[in-house]
Each structure stands twice: as structure tokens, then as C-alpha cells.
Enzyme design. Structure first.
Site, PDB file in Angstrom:
ATOM      1  N   HIS A  10       0.666  -1.158  -0.120  1.00 55.90           N
ATOM      2  CA  HIS A  10      -0.035   0.007  -0.054  1.00 55.90           C
ATOM      3  C   HIS A  10       0.813   1.252   0.196  1.00 55.90           C
ATOM      4  CE1 HIS A  10       0.826   0.936   4.119  1.00 55.90           C
ATOM      5  NE2 HIS A  10       0.766  -0.217   4.331  1.00 55.90           N
ATOM      6  N   GLU A  87      -1.801  -7.062   7.594  1.00 54.46           N
ATOM      7  CA  GLU A  87      -0.451  -6.728   7.933  1.00 54.46           C
ATOM      8  C   GLU A  87      -0.087  -7.597   9.219  1.00 54.46           C
ATOM      9  OE1 GLU A  87       2.693  -6.407   7.718  1.00 54.46           O
ATOM     10  OE2 GLU A  87       3.128  -4.253   7.533  1.00 54.46           O
TER      11      GLU A  87
END
Length: 229
Positions: A10, A87
Site C-alpha cells: 500500500h 499486516e
């Protein structure tokens, strides 16, 4: 039929900019993050993808939509969220100052306190680094090595099922998760040793073979170098 997988980290977020721990906690993309992603998106605009996916965190969702909206040769339709590609979870440390967190992790690992996470991982190895993170976490909620490895296996297995029969897909995930995949699945990585952290907007390219086995071919390619993939 083998499936080519583009794993994209990202764009930069507010927590990245503020040097805060960011795992399952979320924060918005910065202006810099969006501008960097425009470079990534432009360099992927002529690459055909059969499908696109992202983790279920907003920074990843915003990233995949920016890439999809810029792509000129793919008809993506609905973008599915894959929570297994989240994550790494840092437990109680979520949102804390990164440097102070690493000092606590180093101490828990039996080292002299240091904010140099590369030194910590090189000293302890990635497995014991995860264990020290969980030990240092006051509530011991952070993902340890076994939990993270199980989740990586789940992520790859789910992706293999999702993409069966497809030629090329894109998945937006996160820096530490992609790095840990790299340690496990990149031929140039060596066991428990550390590898460089992928940049925001970078691409890691892998292959899922006919048997559902995954391997990484190109790791952490900078957004400006994507045309050379």
C-alpha cells in the site's frame, strides 16, 4: 495453469509518516502516498489482470482501487477483500512510537535496547524477533512466528483457490507481511535471515503453480522500476 501474482505494498500512510507502529491499526494514505501510488498505477496501467484483491484494511483497499481505476487493459469488476493478507499484528504496540517499541523488543530478546530494527532482526533472527515482540507486548497479543506462519499458509492457500485458472492477479498487502512472505518463498532469501523492507507502492512478483505451490520471483521492485519486470 500457473497464476502470476503481483503483490503490491500500500501507499504511505499517516502512521508511516509519524513513525508509529501500524499493523492491524489503520490510518489514511498521505498526499505523498497517493502521489507515489500514481506512479505505481501508471506503470501497471498496461498490465492485464484477471482479478484484483486487497487485505481488508482501508489503506490497502484505497490502494487497490487507485490501481484498478488507472488500469486501461483490465475489466476487474468486484474487488474481493482477503483478511489473511492483513499486516502483521503488533498487539498492544499498535499506534505506539516505533523506536520506543523496538527498544522494548530488543530488551525482551536479551539485547541492549536499540531502535535499530535491522540490527535486532539480524541478531535474533526473524523467528526470535517475533517471539521477543510477543514477550515485550504487555498483553502478549502480538503475533508470534507460529501464528504468522499459519496465517501466511492460509493466505496462499486461499489465493491459490481463488485464482485457479487465472493468468495474472494483483493483491495489495502490507510491508511486513510481504517481507515475511519473501523470507519464506523467495529463493534469494536465506532461511531465518532478514531481507530489505519493501517500499510503499513496490511490487513483489510471484507464481502459484498447478499444484498450488507459491514462489517469489521478483521481490520489492520499486514503483519506478516496474516496467523492467
Amino acid at each position: 495453469m500457473a497464476t502470476e501474482v503481483y503483490l503490491v505494498r500500500h501507499g504511505e500512510t499517516m502512521f508511516n509518516q509519524l513513525n508509529k507502529v501500524q499493523g492491524w491499526a489503520d490510518s489514511p494514505l498521505t498526499v505523498k502516498g497517493i502521489n507515489d501510488l500514481k506512479v505505481t498505477a501508471a506503470n501497471l496501467s498496461q498490465v492485464h489482470f484477471d482479478k484484483m484483491y486487497s487485505s481488508d484494511l482501508k489503506r490497502a483497499i484505497d490502494t487497490v482501487h487507485l490501481i484498478a481505476d488507472t488500469n486501461e487493459v483490465s475489466e476487474i469488476g468486484k474487488i474481493k477483500k482477503l483478511p489473511a493478507f492483513r499486516e502483521v499484528f503488533f498487539g498492544t504496540f499498535e499506534g505506539d512510537d516505533i523506536d520506543e517499541t523496538w527498544r522494548k523488543v530488543a530488551k525482551a530478546g536479551g539485547m541492549k535496547p536499540t531502535s535499530d530494527v535491522v540490527k535486532i532482526i539480524q541478531t535474533l533472527g526473524i523467528h526470535d524477533f517475533r517471539e521477543a515482540t510477543k514477550k515485550a507486548d504487555p498483553r502478549h497479543l502480538a503475533e508470534d512466528a507460529e501464528a504468522l506462519d499459519d496465517r501466511m499458509d492460509q493466505a496462499i492457500s486461499q489465493l491459490a483457490q481463488e485464482t485457479k485458472g487465472l493468468g495474472r492477479v494483483l493483491v495489495v498487502s502490507h510491508g511486513d507481511f510481504i517481507k515475511t512472505l519473501g523470507i519464506k518463498y523467495w529463493d534469494q532469501a536465506s532461511g531465518d535471515h532478514d531481507i530489505p523492507f519493501p517500499d510503499n507502492g513496490s511490487v513483489t512478483r510471484g507464481i502459484i503453480d498447478d499444484n498450488g505451490k507459491f514462489r517469489i520471483i521478483n521481490y520489492g521492485v520499486k514503483n519506478t522500476d516496474i516496467p523492467n519486470l
